[in-house]
Design a protein around this motif. Structure first.
Motif, short mmCIF file in Angstrom:
data_model
loop_
_atom_site.label_atom_id
_atom_site.label_comp_id
_atom_site.label_asym_id
_atom_site.label_seq_id
_atom_site.Cartn_x
_atom_site.Cartn_y
_atom_site.Cartn_z
N ARG A 14 9.64 43.39 20.87
CA ARG A 14 9.37 42.41 19.82
C ARG A 14 8.36 41.39 20.37
O ARG A 14 8.75 40.31 20.81
N PRO A 15 7.07 41.75 20.42
CA PRO A 15 6.07 40.85 21.02
C PRO A 15 5.96 39.54 20.26
O PRO A 15 5.92 39.53 19.02
N ALA A 16 5.93 38.44 21.00
CA ALA A 16 5.74 37.14 20.38
C ALA A 16 4.27 36.99 19.99
O ALA A 16 3.40 37.64 20.54
N GLY A 17 4.02 36.11 19.04
CA GLY A 17 2.65 35.87 18.61
C GLY A 17 2.58 35.67 17.11
O GLY A 17 3.60 35.53 16.44
N SER A 18 1.36 35.65 16.60
CA SER A 18 1.14 35.42 15.17
C SER A 18 -0.03 36.27 14.72
O SER A 18 -0.64 37.00 15.51
N ALA A 19 -0.38 36.14 13.44
CA ALA A 19 -1.49 36.91 12.89
C ALA A 19 -2.82 36.49 13.48
O ALA A 19 -3.82 37.20 13.33
N ASP A 20 -2.89 35.34 14.16
CA ASP A 20 -4.13 34.92 14.83
C ASP A 20 -4.33 35.66 16.14
O ASP A 20 -5.45 35.67 16.68
N ASP A 21 -3.27 36.25 16.69
CA ASP A 21 -3.37 37.00 17.93
C ASP A 21 -3.78 38.43 17.63
O ASP A 21 -3.76 38.88 16.49
N ARG A 22 -4.14 39.17 18.69
CA ARG A 22 -4.59 40.55 18.52
C ARG A 22 -3.88 41.46 19.53
O ARG A 22 -3.54 41.04 20.64
N ILE A 23 -3.69 42.70 19.12
CA ILE A 23 -3.17 43.72 20.02
C ILE A 23 -4.13 44.90 19.99
O ILE A 23 -4.53 45.37 18.92
N LEU A 24 -4.58 45.33 21.17
CA LEU A 24 -5.50 46.45 21.31
C LEU A 24 -4.75 47.60 21.95
O LEU A 24 -4.26 47.48 23.07
N VAL A 25 -4.66 48.72 21.24
CA VAL A 25 -3.95 49.89 21.76
C VAL A 25 -4.87 50.62 22.73
O VAL A 25 -5.94 51.10 22.35
N LEU A 26 -4.45 50.69 23.99
CA LEU A 26 -5.26 51.33 25.03
C LEU A 26 -4.91 52.79 25.21
O LEU A 26 -5.75 53.59 25.65
N ASP A 27 -3.67 53.16 24.91
CA ASP A 27 -3.24 54.55 25.06
C ASP A 27 -2.01 54.78 24.21
O ASP A 27 -1.17 53.88 24.06
N LEU A 71 0.44 52.07 25.73
CA LEU A 71 -0.01 50.93 26.53
C LEU A 71 -0.92 50.10 25.65
O LEU A 71 -1.83 50.64 25.00
N ALA A 72 -0.70 48.77 25.61
CA ALA A 72 -1.50 47.91 24.75
C ALA A 72 -1.79 46.60 25.46
O ALA A 72 -1.05 46.15 26.34
N LEU A 73 -2.90 45.97 25.06
CA LEU A 73 -3.27 44.65 25.54
C LEU A 73 -3.03 43.65 24.41
O LEU A 73 -3.51 43.86 23.29
N VAL A 74 -2.30 42.58 24.72
CA VAL A 74 -2.04 41.52 23.74
C VAL A 74 -2.90 40.32 24.09
O VAL A 74 -2.86 39.83 25.23
N LEU A 75 -3.71 39.85 23.13
CA LEU A 75 -4.62 38.73 23.32
C LEU A 75 -4.17 37.56 22.46
O LEU A 75 -3.89 37.73 21.26
N SER A 76 -4.10 36.38 23.07
CA SER A 76 -3.81 35.16 22.33
C SER A 76 -4.96 34.19 22.55
O SER A 76 -5.52 34.11 23.64
N GLY A 77 -5.31 33.43 21.52
CA GLY A 77 -6.40 32.47 21.62
C GLY A 77 -7.02 32.27 20.25
O GLY A 77 -6.60 32.87 19.27
#
Length: 232
Positions: free
Chosen positions: A52-65, A104-110
């Motif tokens: 259950r990744p924390a974050g909001s719709a302003d954050d992004r998740i990039l699926v790497l694999d 595997l995914a990268l989660v970006l906040s900012g």
């Protein structure tokens, strides 16, 4: 300067608690948290894993694999994100994400991370930026020669290509996704340092460090510029 090598490897993962009975099936790894600025973290799910990744719709998740499925998506079973998907986290945050076969995914906040895209690794949206170099911006900006803007994107170096040393009034963060490159950075005192970068290496160059990159094999990099605060 923060840096991590081989972040896709088995070391330094933190198990996500409460993901079910038996062996843990979800892990996270923090790469950078700049306080009120950008944050980078990895999320790894084993087959059948849940998080259950924390974050909001302003954050992004990039699926790497692999592929991820969100429980809040449209239709039965939610929405599924495949490799290359650049997506917003659910607006409410904390929504369950699962993977049938592992992911595997990268989660970006900012701030200003660009709009979602279905496949950022695909052939569309790339522009030639120099001899043997291509970029795909994830945030729609008009670049000038200073490179002082907020920028989020991907860069691809063909084998033998070179990006010369350059300054910009930003932090320059990048994650190597594939291939290898030789990277040289110059500190404010003029001292020079070099390192061989490879897939899974993450580097954060704060201002006013300058750097240049040469790839013998070719490589692909996710990069982000975070401008200095006003008046800095």
């Amino acid at each position: 300067m923060a840096s991590h090598t081989s972040v896709f490897g088995p070391g330094n993962w933190v198990a996500v608690p409460g993901t079910g009975d038996g062996p843990e099936r979800a892990w996270t790894k923090e790469l950078l948290n700049s306080g009120e600025g950008d944050a980078f973290s990895l999320l790894r799910l084993a087959a059948g894993g849940t998080s259950r990744p924390a974050g909001s719709a302003d954050d992004r998740i990039l699926v790497l694999d692999g592929a991820l499925s969100f429980a809040d998506g449209d239709g039965p079973g939610g929405r599924t994100l495949h490799k290359g998907a650049y997506a917003a986290l659910p607006a409410t945050g904390g929504t369950t994400v699962t993977s049938a076969g592992g992911a595997l995914a990268l989660v970006l906040s900012g701030r200003r991370l660009g709009p979602p895209a279905e496949d950022v690794f695909g052939p569309q949206g790339w522009q030639r930026t120099g001899p043997g170099q291509w970029s795909r911006l994830l945030l729609d900006v008009v670049l000038d020669e200073s490179f002082d803007e907020r920028v989020v994107g991907l860069a691809h170096f063909e084998a033998g290509s070179f990006a010369p040393r350059h300054p910009h009034r930003t932090a320059h963060r990048f994650l190597f996704l594939d291939g290898e490159a030789d990277d040289e950075w110059v500190l404010p005192d003029g001292s020079r340092h070099t390192a061989r970068r490879a897939a899974g290496d993450f580097v954060d160059y704060p201002f006013p460090i300058e750097h240049q990159t040469f790839s013998r094999t070719g490589c692909t990099i996710l990069f982000l510029h975070e401008p200095l605060p006003a008046g800095a």
